[in-house]
Design a protein around this motif. Structure first.
Motif, PDB file in Angstrom:
ATOM      1  N   PRO A  49     -30.781 -41.224  -8.013  1.00  0.00           N
ATOM      2  CA  PRO A  49     -29.650 -41.990  -8.548  1.00  0.00           C
ATOM      3  C   PRO A  49     -29.794 -43.501  -8.378  1.00  0.00           C
ATOM      4  CG  PRO A  49     -28.882 -40.119  -7.255  1.00  0.00           C
ATOM      5  CD  PRO A  49     -30.354 -40.231  -7.018  1.00  0.00           C
ATOM      6  N   ALA A  50     -30.578 -43.919  -7.384  1.00  0.00           N
ATOM      7  CA  ALA A  50     -30.744 -45.351  -7.143  1.00  0.00           C
ATOM      8  C   ALA A  50     -31.630 -46.021  -8.176  1.00  0.00           C
ATOM      9  CB  ALA A  50     -31.323 -45.591  -5.743  1.00  0.00           C
ATOM     10  N   SER A  51     -32.529 -45.258  -8.812  1.00  0.00           N
ATOM     11  CA  SER A  51     -33.488 -45.867  -9.739  1.00  0.00           C
ATOM     12  C   SER A  51     -33.547 -45.183 -11.099  1.00  0.00           C
ATOM     13  CB  SER A  51     -34.891 -45.829  -9.126  1.00  0.00           C
ATOM     14  OG  SER A  51     -35.324 -44.489  -8.981  1.00  0.00           O
ATOM     15  N   LEU A  52     -32.998 -43.971 -11.201  1.00  0.00           N
ATOM     16  CA  LEU A  52     -33.055 -43.126 -12.401  1.00  0.00           C
ATOM     17  C   LEU A  52     -34.477 -42.676 -12.722  1.00  0.00           C
ATOM     18  CD1 LEU A  52     -30.433 -44.779 -14.801  1.00  0.00           C
ATOM     19  CD2 LEU A  52     -30.112 -42.958 -13.120  1.00  0.00           C
ATOM     20  N   ILE A 281     -34.683 -46.573  -2.491  1.00  0.00           N
ATOM     21  CA  ILE A 281     -35.601 -47.478  -3.171  1.00  0.00           C
ATOM     22  C   ILE A 281     -35.678 -48.827  -2.454  1.00  0.00           C
ATOM     23  CG2 ILE A 281     -33.859 -48.362  -4.780  1.00  0.00           C
ATOM     24  CD1 ILE A 281     -37.556 -47.654  -5.594  1.00  0.00           C
ATOM     25  N   SER A 282     -34.600 -49.253  -1.774  1.00  0.00           N
ATOM     26  CA  SER A 282     -34.571 -50.583  -1.156  1.00  0.00           C
ATOM     27  C   SER A 282     -35.560 -50.726  -0.006  1.00  0.00           C
ATOM     28  CB  SER A 282     -33.148 -50.931  -0.701  1.00  0.00           C
ATOM     29  OG  SER A 282     -32.288 -51.001  -1.812  1.00  0.00           O
ATOM     30  N   PRO A 283     -35.529 -49.855   1.021  1.00  0.00           N
ATOM     31  CA  PRO A 283     -36.535 -50.006   2.087  1.00  0.00           C
ATOM     32  C   PRO A 283     -37.950 -49.806   1.582  1.00  0.00           C
ATOM     33  CG  PRO A 283     -35.255 -47.985   2.377  1.00  0.00           C
ATOM     34  CD  PRO A 283     -34.558 -48.788   1.322  1.00  0.00           C
ATOM     35  N   GLU A 295     -34.377 -59.776  -4.715  1.00  0.00           N
ATOM     36  CA  GLU A 295     -35.445 -59.248  -5.570  1.00  0.00           C
ATOM     37  C   GLU A 295     -35.393 -57.716  -5.644  1.00  0.00           C
ATOM     38  OE1 GLU A 295     -38.645 -62.881  -4.677  1.00  0.00           O
ATOM     39  OE2 GLU A 295     -38.790 -60.965  -3.626  1.00  0.00           O
ATOM     40  N   GLN A 296     -35.005 -57.075  -4.553  1.00  0.00           N
ATOM     41  CA  GLN A 296     -34.832 -55.626  -4.575  1.00  0.00           C
ATOM     42  C   GLN A 296     -33.699 -55.234  -5.524  1.00  0.00           C
ATOM     43  OE1 GLN A 296     -34.535 -53.825  -0.597  1.00  0.00           O
ATOM     44  NE2 GLN A 296     -35.598 -55.619   0.205  1.00  0.00           N
ATOM     45  N   PRO A 366     -38.082 -25.799  -0.084  1.00  0.00           N
ATOM     46  CA  PRO A 366     -37.012 -26.644  -0.635  1.00  0.00           C
ATOM     47  C   PRO A 366     -37.589 -27.867  -1.342  1.00  0.00           C
ATOM     48  CG  PRO A 366     -36.576 -26.096   1.671  1.00  0.00           C
ATOM     49  CD  PRO A 366     -37.976 -25.676   1.385  1.00  0.00           C
ATOM     50  N   LEU A 367     -36.999 -28.227  -2.475  1.00  0.00           N
ATOM     51  CA  LEU A 367     -37.413 -29.440  -3.183  1.00  0.00           C
ATOM     52  C   LEU A 367     -36.761 -30.659  -2.547  1.00  0.00           C
ATOM     53  CD1 LEU A 367     -38.419 -27.282  -5.149  1.00  0.00           C
ATOM     54  CD2 LEU A 367     -37.625 -28.698  -7.029  1.00  0.00           C
ATOM     55  N   ARG A 368     -37.415 -31.797  -2.667  1.00  0.00           N
ATOM     56  CA  ARG A 368     -36.951 -33.017  -2.020  1.00  0.00           C
ATOM     57  C   ARG A 368     -36.579 -34.067  -3.066  1.00  0.00           C
ATOM     58  NH1 ARG A 368     -41.747 -33.292   2.591  1.00  0.00           N
ATOM     59  NH2 ARG A 368     -40.825 -31.755   4.021  1.00  0.00           N
ATOM     60  N   GLY A 369     -35.599 -34.891  -2.742  1.00  0.00           N
ATOM     61  CA  GLY A 369     -35.193 -35.976  -3.617  1.00  0.00           C
ATOM     62  C   GLY A 369     -35.757 -37.296  -3.120  1.00  0.00           C
ATOM     63  N   GLY A 370     -35.615 -38.334  -3.944  1.00  0.00           N
ATOM     64  CA  GLY A 370     -36.057 -39.665  -3.545  1.00  0.00           C
ATOM     65  C   GLY A 370     -37.561 -39.833  -3.611  1.00  0.00           C
ATOM     66  N   PRO A 371     -38.019 -41.068  -3.562  1.00  0.00           N
ATOM     67  CA  PRO A 371     -39.460 -41.366  -3.667  1.00  0.00           C
ATOM     68  C   PRO A 371     -40.174 -41.140  -2.351  1.00  0.00           C
ATOM     69  CG  PRO A 371     -38.239 -43.384  -3.330  1.00  0.00           C
ATOM     70  CD  PRO A 371     -37.204 -42.294  -3.446  1.00  0.00           C
ATOM     71  N   PHE A 372     -41.509 -41.116  -2.383  1.00  0.00           N
ATOM     72  CA  PHE A 372     -42.295 -41.206  -1.164  1.00  0.00           C
ATOM     73  C   PHE A 372     -42.026 -42.582  -0.559  1.00  0.00           C
ATOM     74  CE2 PHE A 372     -45.710 -37.961  -0.402  1.00  0.00           C
ATOM     75  CZ  PHE A 372     -45.168 -36.993  -1.215  1.00  0.00           C
ATOM     76  N   THR A 373     -41.998 -42.628   0.758  1.00  0.00           N
ATOM     77  CA  THR A 373     -41.611 -43.878   1.416  1.00  0.00           C
ATOM     78  C   THR A 373     -42.773 -44.822   1.674  1.00  0.00           C
ATOM     79  OG1 THR A 373     -41.772 -42.756   3.550  1.00  0.00           O
ATOM     80  CG2 THR A 373     -39.602 -42.852   2.505  1.00  0.00           C
TER      81      THR A 373
END
Length: 376
Positions: A49-52, A281-283, A295-296, A366-373
């Protein structure tokens, strides 16, 4: 119309069950097929949701999303992309409409035709509060009737339930994922407040909440469970996810998610407890590229498809200031355009998540959300 009403009620019920994401997609696919006939099986996505940007893909018979399709999604000059549909007011679109009635002008249509599909409908899975958690694509082969207004209206109506089901499934999956560091806690409460079940490690979360410990259930947990149940007065309606932010005894902010569970017996609520964190997405952008906070913000809005004017309005700055920030972002990330920026962020941080989730789906994890960090 009776079939659509029954299907809508069934999808709402599925969204309130404690299903893992793949099971939810599979059961929802069966229901959708009765209301909106389509070719092969639905193509399901989750997005951040933070980046689509896409975080997972699931389609029966297609365990791995073709690399060239992802490349086209983020680099090609085409229409009917997931971000465009997700940003649209309606949230549901057909490729026929997106091309002004001539889909043969779209490379996307030609790629679909190679797989035997002619028509394409995409719906954003957007919650009632406006967050987009995924999308679904439905297809029809040549010679079949066009997706009609009633079918589009049906998919539009059930999209919030599908979004809530996906959101809950991701949360439940994270809470039950033994590999995740500091996995969230998950407990299920009966309507009278009695604890029905808890996942391992939940006790440490409860002990750290104000007025928790010594076998007592924290008042914040009970409150979010009650709010979730009140949002679903109809036993067949999962209602909305209730949220609360609490400062723990150890000084960390914790978020509680409460969701009513749909069942034929006593009403229950699931409560998930996890560390509060900013949009992921920010960190990631800070650690990988050294972007400043502003910039973020600019980058996040670019990923969501905002124009310079829209970014300037959202951040209350001039268009010139936005362009200056973009120049700095381009320099730090080593790209020359917005499209290259989106593509680099996706293929460096999100495509690995998509591929990992494909493997996890095959292995029943289980599936995971969000990007790799961290960058690949």
């Amino acid at each position: 119309m009776d079939a659509m009403r029954r299907a809508g009620s069934e999808i709402a019920r599925l969204a309130g069950r404690q299903l893992d994401l793949v099971s939810f997609w599979r059961e929802a696919s069966d229901v959708l097929g009765h209301a909106v006939p389509h070719y092969l099986s639905p193509c399901w996505y989750t997005v951040d949701p933070a980046s689509l940007l896409i975080t997972s893909h699931f389609q029966e018979g297609l365990p791995e999303f073709p690399e060239e399709w992802l490349t086209a999604e983020y680099f090609a000059d085409d229409v009917h992309k997931l971000t465009d549909v997700s940003r649209s007011a309606d949230g549901v679109s057909t490729l026929l409409d997106a091309t002004g009635g001539d889909p043969s002008t779209s490379p996307r249509w030609r790629a679909n035709m190679e797989y035997g599909a002619d028509q394409e409908m995409i719906a954003a899975l957007r919650t009632r509060s406006g967050e987009v958690w995924g999308a679904v694509g439905l297809y029809r082969e040549p010679g079949r009737p066009l997706f009609d207004a009633a079918e589009l209206a049906f998919v539009r109506a059930v999209a919030p339930h599908l979004a809530e089901g996906a959101r809950r499934a991701l949360l439940v999956g994270e809470a039950q994922d033994p590999e995740r560091p500091e996995a969230p806690g998950l407990l299920v409460l009966r309507e009278n407040g009695a604890v029905e079940s808890v996942t391992p490690g939940t006790e440490r979360w409860l002990d750290d909440l104000p007025d928790g410990g010594a076998g007592r259930l924290p008042s914040s947990v009970l409150a979010v469970a009650v709010r979730a149940l009140r949002s679903a007065p109809d036993p067949g309606d999962p209602g909305e996810v209730a949220m609360s932010r609490v400062l723990s005894r150890s000084g960390r902010w914790v978020v509680l998610h409460g969701a009513s569970l749909v069942s034929s017996g006593e009403r229950r609520a699931a409560v998930i407890v996890e560390l509060a964190h900013p949009a992921r997405i920010s960190p990631l952008l800070m650690s990988a590229y050294g972007l400043t906070e502003r910039e973020q913000e600019v980058t996040r809005l670019v990923l969501q498809g905002d124009s310079t004017t829209e970014i300037a309005s959202a951040l209350v700055v001039s268009a010139h200031t936005v362009q200056q920030h973009l120049k700095s972002v381009f320099d730090k990330t080593g790209v020359r355009s917005r499209r290259d920026l989106v593509g680099k962020i996706f293929f460096t941080h999100y495509e690995p998540r998509v591929r990992d989730n494909e493997r996890r789906a095959v292995n029943g994890q289980p599936l995971r959300g969000g990007p790799f960090t961290s960058p690949r």
